[in-house]
Design a protein around this motif. Structure first.
Motif, PDB file in Angstrom:
ATOM      1  N   ARG A   1       1.125  -1.185   0.040  1.00  0.00           N
ATOM      2  CA  ARG A   1       0.226   0.364  -0.508  1.00  0.00           C
ATOM      3  C   ARG A   1       1.316   0.929   0.337  1.00  0.00           C
ATOM      4  O   ARG A   1       1.465   0.969   0.410  1.00  0.00           O
ATOM      5  CB  ARG A   1      -0.648   0.305   1.502  1.00  0.00           C
ATOM      6  N   GLY A   2      -0.264   2.583  -0.130  1.00  0.00           N
ATOM      7  CA  GLY A   2       0.913   3.337   0.105  1.00  0.00           C
ATOM      8  C   GLY A   2       1.220   4.493  -1.518  1.00  0.00           C
ATOM      9  O   GLY A   2       0.802   3.776  -2.321  1.00  0.00           O
ATOM     10  N   ARG A   3       1.631   5.524  -1.235  1.00  0.00           N
ATOM     11  CA  ARG A   3       2.223   5.936  -2.963  1.00  0.00           C
ATOM     12  C   ARG A   3       3.398   5.977  -3.109  1.00  0.00           C
ATOM     13  O   ARG A   3       4.142   5.647  -2.362  1.00  0.00           O
ATOM     14  CB  ARG A   3       1.657   8.157  -2.555  1.00  0.00           C
ATOM     15  N   LEU A   4       2.842   5.178  -5.050  1.00  0.00           N
ATOM     16  CA  LEU A   4       4.319   4.926  -5.399  1.00  0.00           C
ATOM     17  C   LEU A   4       4.857   6.006  -6.884  1.00  0.00           C
ATOM     18  O   LEU A   4       3.734   6.119  -7.555  1.00  0.00           O
ATOM     19  CB  LEU A   4       4.113   3.514  -5.972  1.00  0.00           C
ATOM     20  N   ARG A   5       5.925   6.958  -6.691  1.00  0.00           N
ATOM     21  CA  ARG A   5       5.681   7.963  -8.311  1.00  0.00           C
ATOM     22  C   ARG A   5       6.868   6.996  -8.679  1.00  0.00           C
ATOM     23  O   ARG A   5       7.602   7.002  -8.783  1.00  0.00           O
ATOM     24  CB  ARG A   5       6.423   8.804  -7.133  1.00  0.00           C
TER      25      ARG A   5
ATOM     26  N   LEU B   1      -1.153   5.407  -7.361  1.00  0.00           N
ATOM     27  CA  LEU B   1       0.562   6.085  -8.771  1.00  0.00           C
ATOM     28  C   LEU B   1      -0.276   7.323  -8.886  1.00  0.00           C
ATOM     29  O   LEU B   1      -0.736   7.432  -8.864  1.00  0.00           O
ATOM     30  CB  LEU B   1      -0.968   4.494  -9.504  1.00  0.00           C
ATOM     31  N   ASP B   2       1.399   7.587  -8.332  1.00  0.00           N
ATOM     32  CA  ASP B   2       1.221   9.107  -9.345  1.00  0.00           C
ATOM     33  C   ASP B   2       2.212   8.656 -10.244  1.00  0.00           C
ATOM     34  O   ASP B   2       3.261   8.206 -10.309  1.00  0.00           O
ATOM     35  CB  ASP B   2       1.469   9.733  -8.589  1.00  0.00           C
ATOM     36  N   VAL B   3       1.867   8.951 -11.482  1.00  0.00           N
ATOM     37  CA  VAL B   3       2.754   9.164 -12.592  1.00  0.00           C
ATOM     38  C   VAL B   3       3.377  10.299 -13.127  1.00  0.00           C
ATOM     39  O   VAL B   3       2.103  11.058 -13.901  1.00  0.00           O
ATOM     40  CB  VAL B   3       1.505   7.610 -13.563  1.00  0.00           C
ATOM     41  N   ASP B   4       4.248  10.105 -14.377  1.00  0.00           N
ATOM     42  CA  ASP B   4       4.502  11.773 -14.598  1.00  0.00           C
ATOM     43  C   ASP B   4       5.109  10.680 -15.854  1.00  0.00           C
ATOM     44  O   ASP B   4       5.514   9.801 -16.197  1.00  0.00           O
ATOM     45  CB  ASP B   4       5.939  12.073 -14.054  1.00  0.00           C
ATOM     46  N   PHE B   5       4.248  11.107 -17.445  1.00  0.00           N
ATOM     47  CA  PHE B   5       4.611  10.837 -18.418  1.00  0.00           C
ATOM     48  C   PHE B   5       5.790  11.977 -19.511  1.00  0.00           C
ATOM     49  O   PHE B   5       5.261  12.721 -19.251  1.00  0.00           O
ATOM     50  CB  PHE B   5       3.363  10.734 -19.295  1.00  0.00           C
TER      51      PHE B   5
ATOM     52  N   MET C   1      15.094  12.945 -19.455  1.00  0.00           N
ATOM     53  CA  MET C   1      15.793  11.915 -18.826  1.00  0.00           C
ATOM     54  C   MET C   1      15.603  12.944 -17.396  1.00  0.00           C
ATOM     55  O   MET C   1      16.020  13.359 -16.561  1.00  0.00           O
ATOM     56  CB  MET C   1      17.205  11.538 -19.462  1.00  0.00           C
ATOM     57  N   VAL C   2      14.563  12.169 -17.033  1.00  0.00           N
ATOM     58  CA  VAL C   2      13.783  12.105 -15.122  1.00  0.00           C
ATOM     59  C   VAL C   2      15.521  11.968 -14.192  1.00  0.00           C
ATOM     60  O   VAL C   2      16.016  10.789 -14.528  1.00  0.00           O
ATOM     61  CB  VAL C   2      13.117  12.046 -15.072  1.00  0.00           C
ATOM     62  N   ASP C   3      15.647  13.505 -12.933  1.00  0.00           N
ATOM     63  CA  ASP C   3      16.428  12.791 -12.429  1.00  0.00           C
ATOM     64  C   ASP C   3      16.512  11.608 -11.455  1.00  0.00           C
ATOM     65  O   ASP C   3      15.212  12.468 -10.493  1.00  0.00           O
ATOM     66  CB  ASP C   3      17.237  13.322 -12.032  1.00  0.00           C
ATOM     67  N   VAL C   4      15.921  10.248 -11.633  1.00  0.00           N
ATOM     68  CA  VAL C   4      15.135   9.217 -10.383  1.00  0.00           C
ATOM     69  C   VAL C   4      15.558   9.767  -9.069  1.00  0.00           C
ATOM     70  O   VAL C   4      14.086  10.166  -8.410  1.00  0.00           O
ATOM     71  CB  VAL C   4      15.557   7.940 -10.509  1.00  0.00           C
ATOM     72  N   ILE C   5      17.061  10.308  -8.548  1.00  0.00           N
ATOM     73  CA  ILE C   5      16.964  10.348  -7.374  1.00  0.00           C
ATOM     74  C   ILE C   5      16.013  11.975  -6.414  1.00  0.00           C
ATOM     75  O   ILE C   5      15.816  11.988  -6.123  1.00  0.00           O
ATOM     76  CB  ILE C   5      18.450   9.856  -7.162  1.00  0.00           C
ATOM     77  N   GLU C   6      17.195  12.420  -7.715  1.00  0.00           N
ATOM     78  CA  GLU C   6      16.812  14.528  -6.840  1.00  0.00           C
ATOM     79  C   GLU C   6      15.591  14.592  -7.047  1.00  0.00           C
ATOM     80  O   GLU C   6      14.885  15.388  -6.555  1.00  0.00           O
ATOM     81  CB  GLU C   6      17.842  15.080  -8.072  1.00  0.00           C
ATOM     82  N   GLU C   7      14.475  14.144  -8.013  1.00  0.00           N
ATOM     83  CA  GLU C   7      13.375  14.619  -8.071  1.00  0.00           C
ATOM     84  C   GLU C   7      12.223  13.402  -7.719  1.00  0.00           C
ATOM     85  O   GLU C   7      11.217  13.635  -7.507  1.00  0.00           O
ATOM     86  CB  GLU C   7      13.072  14.101 -10.172  1.00  0.00           C
ATOM     87  N   GLY C   8      12.837  12.272  -6.950  1.00  0.00           N
ATOM     88  CA  GLY C   8      11.827  11.934  -5.764  1.00  0.00           C
ATOM     89  C   GLY C   8      11.359  10.575  -6.095  1.00  0.00           C
ATOM     90  O   GLY C   8       9.957  10.417  -5.843  1.00  0.00           O
ATOM     91  N   PHE C   9      11.503  10.229  -7.735  1.00  0.00           N
ATOM     92  CA  PHE C   9      10.540   9.167  -7.673  1.00  0.00           C
ATOM     93  C   PHE C   9      10.958   7.512  -7.480  1.00  0.00           C
ATOM     94  O   PHE C   9      12.217   7.218  -7.437  1.00  0.00           O
ATOM     95  CB  PHE C   9      11.236   8.709  -9.495  1.00  0.00           C
TER      96      PHE C   9
END
Length: 300
Positions: free
Chosen positions: A91-95, A121-125, A129-137
């Motif tokens: 359970r919980g939020r998954l970005r 689910l919090d989905v960004d389409f 090239m996102v920064d996985v760690i810095e942007e909190g994915f």
């Protein structure tokens, strides 16, 4: 953790009024319990037990401390139970971040939502090239080889780029027989949003050397728009096989120069490297790996 262990020993000793009995319950010696309680008393600067050769009993400070320790252990037990239940019922939020290929990923995502209704689910389409760690994915899906050593990865499946055009366009403009024939055609190109560069067409000449880039009639940073233009009969587009498969099966698009194309791309899931992976991330990774390319046979 040593402090928590000392609290556990203290509570057991207080409830049994015996270091020996507490030791038996905890699977340690009575001296281990006694030494742990002594270290706890030294750290707190108070005496928790009155001791005699035959028995122990709580001091006033010990009685007050016991109630707080019971609440602490109760909270720890509740936290462990909560984590255990979360493992069994994620359970919980998954970005997550997905590329702009909704026709590929949305069936899998909707099936995942049915399977795990307690995961939000919090989905960004986006194709950037996102920064996985810095942007909190929590998890991202991308093509190509992973370049960030801070990330773990799992391969989902492969795809191929295909050249396609509508029957109307090919009837009006002719069917190219070799890559050099493309100079006489309208060519629809995809631009990478992250770099601004055009995506190369994976064409090989008869001598197995790359040919010059095809002419540019249109440039777009989304593949979906390119397919719409190709379906409208306005040119030849280079698109992934999973995107054009339905239109090829209905005859709305035809393959072009298929024997001159050499390409294979790979989709991967990426997530921050961690010794412990939360259950919501683990089930998402496993579900996508099992589901995403399950029904996508390669176009031949």
């Amino acid at each position: 953790m040593e402090s928590l262990s000392g609290i556990t020993f203290f509570v057991q000793a207080a409830e049994t009024m015996s270091f020996s009995e507490a030791g038996r319950n905890l699977g340690v010696s009575s001296s281990t319990v006694g030494k742990s309680v002594s270290r706890l008393e030294e750290r707190l600067g108070v005496r928790l037990f009155h001791r005699s050769t035959r028995s122990i009993r709580l001091t006033a400070e010990g009685s007050m401390f016991l109630e707080r320790c019971r609440r602490i252990l109760s909270e720890v037990e509740a936290a462990e139970l909560e984590l255990s239940e979360a493992r069994l019922n994620p359970r919980g939020r998954l970005r997550i971040s997905m590329p702009l290929v909704g026709m590929l990923v949305m069936p899998a995502i909707t099936a995942f939502m049915h399977r795990y209704p307690d995961i939000e689910l919090d989905v960004d389409f986006s194709d950037r090239m996102v920064d996985v760690i810095e942007e909190g994915f929590d998890v991202v899906m991308r093509t190509g080889e992973p370049a960030d050593s801070r990330l773990m990865s799992r391969t989902l499946g492969c795809y191929q780029l295909k050249l396609v055009a509508s029957p109307g366009y090919l009837e009006a403009s002719g069917v190219p027989e070799t890559p050099v024939d493309l100079v006489q055609h309208a060519c629809l190109h995809h631009r990478f949003p992250s770099t601004g560069r055009l995506e190369p067409w994976p064409l090989k000449s008869s001598t197995d050397t790359p040919i010059l880039s095809p002419p540019v009639t249109m440039i777009c940073n989304t593949s979906t728009a390119l397919m719409d233009v190709a379906l409208a009969g306005l040119g030849i587009a280079c698109l992934p096989d999973f995107m054009v498969r339905p239109s090829l099966s209905t005859g709305q698009l035809h393959l072009v120069l298929e024997q001159h194309i050499v390409h294979q791309g790979t989709f991967r899931l990426l997530w921050p490297s961690s010794k412990f992976l939360s259950s919501k991330i683990r089930v998402f990774i496993d579900f996508m790996a099992e589901t995403l390319f399950a029904d996508n046979d390669e176009i031949r």
